[in-house]
Design an enzyme around this catalytic site. Structure first.
Site: not given
Ligand code: EPZ
Length: 430
Positions: A30, A124, A318
Site C-alpha cells: 500500500k 488522525c 505500523d
Molecule cells: C507514512 O506516513 C506511512 N503512510 C504510515 O503508515 C507510517 O506509519 C509512517 O510513514 C511512518 O513509517 C504512508 O506511507 C501512506 P511520516 P507519513 O511523515 O508519511 C512527523 C499505515 O498504517 N511529521 O514519516 O505520514 C509526523 O507527525 C500508515 O500504513 C511532521 O512533524 O509519516 C510523525 O510523527 C499509518 N511534519 C513523523 O514525522 C511533517 O511535515 C513521521 O511521519 C511530516 C511528518
C-alpha cells in the site's frame, strides 16, 4: 464480502482460540503504490502498474487521480493510468479527509499547472501528523503555499539552480513529496538530506528513475535529483507489503499451525526478525522461496523484551500494535517505546478490555505478560489497531466483536478471504 465503503462502521465477530493452517500470499505494498500512483501526474504518458493491491486507499487515490484528469483502467492487480489531455489542479476535501497520503499530489499538480489547491489533511487517530516538513521542502523548490479555509494553495516561482533541503526528521511523506516534485524541475540540482529510507521510498525512486528521472542515492539518507524536462510512461511492478507480511508472521506466531506466508522480503523485515530472535522464537525464513514457515510459539519459553519503534531500518511503527498483542502474552515485563507517532496507543485500552495488563507512561507501553486473553467487544481506531485486535481475538478465549473494523480494508487486501483460506472463521457484519 460486501464491497468496501469508507465509513468504518462494519464489525467483525471472531470466536477464539482458532488455528491458521495452510498458505497466505502477501500482496503489493500500500505505502509504495500510493506515492507511485501520485507520481503518475508528472507525465501524460501511460503508466502500467502491476501487483497493485485492491484496497480502500488505492480506490481513494484512483478517485483523486480521476478528479485531477486521469483515466484509469483496472484488471485484477494491474492498473493502467492514462491522461485525458488536461490536468485539474484542485482536489476536493473529501478524498484528502479519507487519506492523508493524497496530499502528496500537491507538488506534482503545481508543476503541471503552475498552481494547485488541495485540502489540508486533518487530524488522525494515530497522533499529530502536520505537513510542515512538506511545505518547507516545497518552498525551497520555489513553491509558495497559502493556507486558507482548510485548503493549501500554491504558486510556482522560479527555483534556484542548486537547492539543499535538510529534513528535520526522516519523514516518509515529506521525502516522497519533495523528491517527486524535484524530478521535473528542469536543470535544477536538488539535494535532500536526512531522507526516509523505507523500502517504499526506494520503490518510488526506482519507479521515477525508470520514467527518466535523474535521482542518485536511492536507499540512502541523501538523495540527489537533477530535474528533467519530461518524464515518460513505464510498466512497473510494486514491491510486496512488508507490513502485511509482518502482521501475518505475528498472527502465525500466536495461532499458526504449519502456516506458510509467501512473497516475503526478509531484507525489509530484519527488525521484526531480530525482535523474534530476542524473544527466543526465531522466524523460519526460506531465502530461495521468499517464504516464512510459522507456527504457534507460546508454549515455548519466551523472553520478555524492551524495544522501540523507529524509522527504517528500525522496527516499523505500523507493526507496533500487532507486536503489542503478541507481547501481552509473553511472561514477564516487556516495554515498547513509540518514537515515530508518540501517542499511537489507542489499541491498549481495547487489549486491556480483553484481559491484557498494559499501561502507558509518556510514549512507552509497559506490558505485564498474561497467560491468556478473553474475548470482548472492542473498537478499532485505525488500520493497524484493527489488525492487532483481530489477532487478539483469534488467540483469546471466547467471542470478540471488533466494531469500526472497516479500517482494516484500507491496508489488508481480501483479508477475510485470505484468512478463510487458512481455516480461520470470521463473521463480518456491515
Ligand atoms: C507514512 O506516513 C506511512 N503512510 C504510515 O503508515 C507510517 O506509519 C509512517 O510513514 C511512518 O513509517 C504512508 O506511507 C501512506 P511520516 P507519513 O511523515 O508519511 C512527523 C499505515 O498504517 N511529521 O514519516 O505520514 C509526523 O507527525 C500508515 O500504513 C511532521 O512533524 O509519516 C510523525 O510523527 C499509518 N511534519 C513523523 O514525522 C511533517 O511535515 C513521521 O511521519 C511530516 C511528518
Amino acid at each position: 464480502m460486501k464491497s468496501i465503503g469508507l465509513d468504518t462502521s462494519g464489525k467483525m465477530i471472531v470466536k477464539g482460540p482458532q488455528k491458521a493452517k495452510g498458505t497466505l500470499t502477501v500482496s503489493g505494498a500500500k505505502n509504495a503504490v500510493l506515492p507511485i500512483m501520485g507520481a503518475s501526474l508528472l507525465t501524460d504518458d501511460d503508466i502500467d502498474l502491476r501487483n497493485v493491491p485492491d484496497l480502500a486507499d488505492v480506490r481513494t487515490m484512483i478517485e483523486i487521480l480521476e478528479s485531477a484528469g486521469k483515466v484509469i483502467e483496472r484488471f485484477d492487480d494491474q492498473l493502467i493510468i492514462k491522461s485525458s489531455g488536461n490536468i485539474n489542479s484542485e482536489i476536493p476535501y473529501e478524498p484528502v479527509r479519507k487519506m492523508r497520503a493524497s496530499f502528496n499530489v500537491y507538488g506534482p499538480l503545481t508543476l503541471r499547472n503552475g498552481y494547485a489547491k488541495v485540502a489540508l489533511p486533518g487530524g488522525c487517530s494515530i497522533g499529530a501528523r502536520p505537513v510542515d516538513f512538506h511545505l518547507e521542502g516545497l518552498k525551497k523548490l520555489g513553491i509558495e503555499s497559502t493556507i486558507e479555509h482548510g485548503f493549501v494553495t500554491s504558486k510556482l516561482n522560479n527555483p534556484n539552480s542548486f537547492i539543499n533541503i535538510s529534513l528535520p526528521f526522516p519523514s516518509v511523506g515529506a521525502t516522497e513529496h519533495v523528491l517527486t516534485t524535484a524530478c521535473l524541475l528542469e536543470g535544477v540540482k536538488t539535494t535532500i538530506t536526512n531522507c526516509a529510507i523505507e523500502p517504499e521510498v526506494t520503490d518510488l525512486v526506482n519507479f521515477l528513475n525508470k520514467m527518466g528521472a535523474k535521482i542518485t542515492g536511492g536507499g540512502t539518507s541523501i538523495l540527489k535529483i537533477e530535474g528533467v524536462k519530461k518524464l515518460s510512461g513505464v510498466k512497473y511492478t510494486i514491491i510486496p507489503d512488508r507490513i502485511e507480511a509482518g502482521t501475518y508472521i505475528i498472527l502465525g506466531k500466536l495461532v499458526g499451525e504449519k502456516l506458510t506466508i509467501k512473497n516475503v522480503s526478509a531484507e525489509h523485515l530484519n527488525s521484526l526478525f531480530s525482535v523474534f530472535d530476542n524473544i527466543g522464537s526465531p522466524v523460519d525464513y526460506d531465502e530461495k522461496k521468499r517464504e516464512v514457515k510459522v507456527a504457534e510459539t507460546l508454549l515455548n519459553p519466551l523472553n520478555s523484551i524492551s524495544m522501540e519503534t523507529a524509522p527504517f531500518p528500525g522496527f516499523p511503527t505500523d507493526l507496533q500494535p500487532q507486536i503489542t498483542t503478541f507481547l501481552s502474552l509473553v511472561p514477564g515485563r516487556s516495554t515498547i517505546t513509540e518514537t515515530v507517532f508518540k501517542s499511537r496507543f489507542y489499541h491498549i485500552d481495547e487489549l486491556n478490555r480483553m484481559g491484557a495488563k498494559i499501561r502507558v507512561e509518556d510514549n512507552t507501553a509497559i506490558i505485564e505478560g498474561v497467560n491468556k486473553l478473553s474475548g470482548a467487544p472492542v473498537e478499532a481506531t485505525d488500520l493497524r489497531a484493527a489488525a492487532a485486535l483481530l489477532i487478539a481475538g483469534l488467540v483469546a478465549e471466547g467471542e470478540t466483536i471488533i466494531s469500526n473494523v472497516d479500517h482494516i480494508f484500507r491496508g489488508y487486501e481480501n483479508i477475510h478471504e485470505k484468512l478463510e483460506q487458512v481455516g480461520i472463521e470470521l463473521i463480518y457484519e456491515k
